[in-house]
Design a protein around this motif. Sequence first.
Motif, PDB file in Angstrom:
ATOM      1  N   PHE A  76      65.817 -89.046  62.992  1.00  0.00           N
ATOM      2  CA  PHE A  76      65.046 -90.122  63.613  1.00  0.00           C
ATOM      3  C   PHE A  76      63.851 -90.481  62.748  1.00  0.00           C
ATOM      4  O   PHE A  76      63.248 -89.622  62.099  1.00  0.00           O
ATOM      5  N   PRO A  77      63.510 -91.771  62.683  1.00  0.00           N
ATOM      6  CA  PRO A  77      62.408 -92.229  61.839  1.00  0.00           C
ATOM      7  C   PRO A  77      61.057 -91.809  62.409  1.00  0.00           C
ATOM      8  O   PRO A  77      60.842 -91.867  63.619  1.00  0.00           O
ATOM      9  N   ILE A  78      60.166 -91.381  61.541  1.00  0.00           N
ATOM     10  CA  ILE A  78      58.814 -91.021  61.983  1.00  0.00           C
ATOM     11  C   ILE A  78      57.761 -91.943  61.380  1.00  0.00           C
ATOM     12  O   ILE A  78      56.616 -91.938  61.816  1.00  0.00           O
ATOM     13  N   LEU A  79      58.152 -92.740  60.381  1.00  0.00           N
ATOM     14  CA  LEU A  79      57.209 -93.679  59.782  1.00  0.00           C
ATOM     15  C   LEU A  79      57.997 -94.877  59.262  1.00  0.00           C
ATOM     16  O   LEU A  79      59.038 -94.725  58.618  1.00  0.00           O
ATOM     17  N   THR A  80      57.500 -96.079  59.563  1.00  0.00           N
ATOM     18  CA  THR A  80      58.186 -97.300  59.155  1.00  0.00           C
ATOM     19  C   THR A  80      57.272 -98.160  58.284  1.00  0.00           C
ATOM     20  O   THR A  80      56.074 -97.889  58.134  1.00  0.00           O
ATOM     21  N   TYR A  81      57.838 -99.228  57.748  1.00  0.00           N
ATOM     22  CA  TYR A  81      57.042-100.175  56.968  1.00  0.00           C
ATOM     23  C   TYR A  81      56.013-100.870  57.852  1.00  0.00           C
ATOM     24  O   TYR A  81      54.951-101.263  57.385  1.00  0.00           O
ATOM     25  N   GLU A  82      56.336-100.990  59.130  1.00  0.00           N
ATOM     26  CA  GLU A  82      55.378-101.574  60.076  1.00  0.00           C
ATOM     27  C   GLU A  82      54.163-100.662  60.226  1.00  0.00           C
ATOM     28  O   GLU A  82      53.016-101.129  60.309  1.00  0.00           O
ATOM     29  N   ASN A  83      54.397 -99.357  60.272  1.00  0.00           N
ATOM     30  CA  ASN A  83      53.281 -98.412  60.344  1.00  0.00           C
ATOM     31  C   ASN A  83      52.338 -98.569  59.163  1.00  0.00           C
ATOM     32  O   ASN A  83      51.118 -98.407  59.281  1.00  0.00           O
ATOM     33  N   LEU A  84      52.915 -98.867  57.998  1.00  0.00           N
ATOM     34  CA  LEU A  84      52.122 -98.987  56.779  1.00  0.00           C
ATOM     35  C   LEU A  84      51.646-100.413  56.523  1.00  0.00           C
ATOM     36  O   LEU A  84      51.002-100.681  55.505  1.00  0.00           O
TER      37      LEU A  84
ATOM     38  N   LEU B  27      53.272-103.053  55.634  1.00  0.00           N
ATOM     39  CA  LEU B  27      53.831-103.581  54.397  1.00  0.00           C
ATOM     40  C   LEU B  27      54.677-104.817  54.687  1.00  0.00           C
ATOM     41  O   LEU B  27      55.420-104.859  55.665  1.00  0.00           O
ATOM     42  N   PRO B  28      54.608-105.836  53.824  1.00  0.00           N
ATOM     43  CA  PRO B  28      55.376-107.074  54.036  1.00  0.00           C
ATOM     44  C   PRO B  28      56.857-106.877  53.740  1.00  0.00           C
ATOM     45  O   PRO B  28      57.277-105.862  53.181  1.00  0.00           O
ATOM     46  N   GLU B  29      57.650-107.889  54.077  1.00  0.00           N
ATOM     47  CA  GLU B  29      59.097-107.807  53.897  1.00  0.00           C
ATOM     48  C   GLU B  29      59.501-107.703  52.425  1.00  0.00           C
ATOM     49  O   GLU B  29      60.522-107.104  52.098  1.00  0.00           O
ATOM     50  N   ASN B  30      58.713-108.288  51.560  1.00  0.00           N
ATOM     51  CA  ASN B  30      59.073-108.310  50.141  1.00  0.00           C
ATOM     52  C   ASN B  30      58.542-107.089  49.386  1.00  0.00           C
ATOM     53  O   ASN B  30      58.089-107.181  48.247  1.00  0.00           O
ATOM     54  N   SER B  31      58.606-105.917  50.001  1.00  0.00           N
ATOM     55  CA  SER B  31      58.088-104.703  49.366  1.00  0.00           C
ATOM     56  C   SER B  31      59.006-103.520  49.645  1.00  0.00           C
ATOM     57  O   SER B  31      59.738-103.495  50.634  1.00  0.00           O
ATOM     58  N   GLU B  32      58.952-102.554  48.741  1.00  0.00           N
ATOM     59  CA  GLU B  32      59.684-101.304  48.902  1.00  0.00           C
ATOM     60  C   GLU B  32      58.798-100.172  48.407  1.00  0.00           C
ATOM     61  O   GLU B  32      58.161-100.280  47.355  1.00  0.00           O
ATOM     62  N   VAL B  33      58.760 -99.063  49.147  1.00  0.00           N
ATOM     63  CA  VAL B  33      58.066 -97.864  48.674  1.00  0.00           C
ATOM     64  C   VAL B  33      59.011 -97.192  47.688  1.00  0.00           C
ATOM     65  O   VAL B  33      60.015 -96.595  48.078  1.00  0.00           O
ATOM     66  N   ASN B  34      58.728 -97.291  46.403  1.00  0.00           N
ATOM     67  CA  ASN B  34      59.643 -96.764  45.402  1.00  0.00           C
ATOM     68  C   ASN B  34      59.327 -95.336  44.988  1.00  0.00           C
ATOM     69  O   ASN B  34      60.134 -94.682  44.325  1.00  0.00           O
ATOM     70  N   ASP B  35      58.183 -94.811  45.407  1.00  0.00           N
ATOM     71  CA  ASP B  35      57.841 -93.418  45.097  1.00  0.00           C
ATOM     72  C   ASP B  35      56.710 -92.973  46.019  1.00  0.00           C
ATOM     73  O   ASP B  35      55.910 -93.799  46.483  1.00  0.00           O
ATOM     74  N   PHE B  36      56.662 -91.685  46.292  1.00  0.00           N
ATOM     75  CA  PHE B  36      55.562 -91.159  47.095  1.00  0.00           C
ATOM     76  C   PHE B  36      55.295 -89.715  46.720  1.00  0.00           C
ATOM     77  O   PHE B  36      56.119 -89.041  46.086  1.00  0.00           O
ATOM     78  N   CYS B  37      54.151 -89.233  47.133  1.00  0.00           N
ATOM     79  CA  CYS B  37      53.783 -87.835  46.931  1.00  0.00           C
ATOM     80  C   CYS B  37      53.019 -87.360  48.153  1.00  0.00           C
ATOM     81  O   CYS B  37      52.130 -88.057  48.648  1.00  0.00           O
ATOM     82  N   TRP B  38      53.385 -86.209  48.633  1.00  0.00           N
ATOM     83  CA  TRP B  38      52.631 -85.549  49.713  1.00  0.00           C
ATOM     84  C   TRP B  38      52.144 -84.213  49.173  1.00  0.00           C
ATOM     85  O   TRP B  38      52.947 -83.358  48.789  1.00  0.00           O
ATOM     86  N   ASP B  39      50.843 -84.043  49.115  1.00  0.00           N
ATOM     87  CA  ASP B  39      50.289 -82.822  48.537  1.00  0.00           C
ATOM     88  C   ASP B  39      50.010 -81.748  49.576  1.00  0.00           C
ATOM     89  O   ASP B  39      49.381 -80.736  49.281  1.00  0.00           O
ATOM     90  N   GLY B  40      50.495 -81.961  50.793  1.00  0.00           N
ATOM     91  CA  GLY B  40      50.264 -81.008  51.873  1.00  0.00           C
ATOM     92  C   GLY B  40      49.161 -81.457  52.799  1.00  0.00           C
ATOM     93  O   GLY B  40      49.030 -80.952  53.919  1.00  0.00           O
ATOM     94  N   THR B  41      48.371 -82.422  52.343  1.00  0.00           N
ATOM     95  CA  THR B  41      47.263 -82.945  53.145  1.00  0.00           C
ATOM     96  C   THR B  41      47.293 -84.458  53.230  1.00  0.00           C
ATOM     97  O   THR B  41      47.151 -85.055  54.291  1.00  0.00           O
ATOM     98  N   GLU B  42      47.498 -85.097  52.069  1.00  0.00           N
ATOM     99  CA  GLU B  42      47.415 -86.550  51.981  1.00  0.00           C
ATOM    100  C   GLU B  42      48.678 -87.111  51.343  1.00  0.00           C
ATOM    101  O   GLU B  42      49.314 -86.465  50.500  1.00  0.00           O
ATOM    102  N   TRP B  43      49.049 -88.323  51.777  1.00  0.00           N
ATOM    103  CA  TRP B  43      50.220 -89.013  51.249  1.00  0.00           C
ATOM    104  C   TRP B  43      49.778 -90.130  50.308  1.00  0.00           C
ATOM    105  O   TRP B  43      48.835 -90.859  50.596  1.00  0.00           O
TER     106      TRP B  43
END
Length: 377
Positions: free
Chosen positions: A158-166, A168-184
């Motif tokens: 089940f999804p816990i985070l969406t583009y709406e949460n962030l 972000l507009p329709e013409n975007s994609e999250v192409n990379d991310f990092c979670w360091d244990g505290t911050e995304w």
Amino acid sequence: MPLVFSCKEKKEEPVDAIVIEKKSSSHKWFALNKDGYQEVAAPQKAPAVLQKPWTEALRISCMGQANEETPIDMSQDGSPKIFALTNRLGIIVMTQNGVKVFKDPQFFEERTADKLVFMNGSPIYSVYRNSHFNEKISLRQPFRPFLIQFTADSGVYFPILTYENLSLPENSEVNDFCWDGTEWFCSIKNYTESETNFSYLKFRPETALLSISPEKNLIAIQKSTEDEFRKVRSPKDFSAAPKRVQALLKGLPKDFDYYAECKDAGGATARQFIHSKKTDSKSMARAVVQICGTWVAALFEDGTLYLNGALYAKKILNNSKNLAIRLPKLAEGYKYTDFGISGTQLFAAWEQTDFYKSGRSGFLSVNLKPILYKDDE
């Protein structure tokens, strides 16, 4: 008997080594298919498949090693779970006593699944659509998930985070991310009719991320920069790697160039460390490292596995000295890509590669008990 070998046939310090022969009864090969997997005689004998860009291919994207100290990560037989995130299929849960496939076409069939991490013992991964390799993709989607949680007990996604949460507009994609244990930290690819550009953001959930939903947007989003994102994602010098990892690979030649992708069991985004004076990691040998409570291991793409410590609920190996295991040699054009160990069962992902494309793919299962603990009753 001590042997001397390395993944690039360079000289190194002697290390106790075991070579698993191709015809050994201790291992089995499995190839992925649209329904899950099937046993095969060897990777190159698996049914032929059409090679595709790795974002679109059926392949194991990454494998997450569960934390041996958390009960939620354990299977019914007591062995730690391994979660193999399989692009275009689902998650394959691997344990000492069995393998089970959890398919979900809703989130996997038309999206690329990548970057498995853990939060409070729960596997979480990202999904996105790659318009570069698939011109039929429409960015106008009624529902756009970003992070998906997998519950191993029920096999539900089940999804816990969406583009709406962030926001972000329709013409975007999250192409990379990092979670360091505290911050995304997120890198976002933005499309227009005339150009493509990138933006960056970071966020720290104001409540448990697993309790966020599209209706409860309890995250504080901040703008970030390319420099900040590169700082958290760029490989560090090997001298900054965990001491256990440095000790594990200390026998490799000083002039051997490689980078190590280090994962903490049940942890956040993998950290990368470069053992070289070069800055381009693409031309170096690659090792995936799993760091667990009682053991640490590193697998190179040619099948050279370095191991130190004690496997789950077992005695310390080789008097605490490093041990090397040579997995069966793969045919030309194939490589090992990731691995995990549940109890005394090793699972190593393999795939056929040609530049950015992937063909046949699957995993190797190796029973390490008769190999490493043959004197046990």
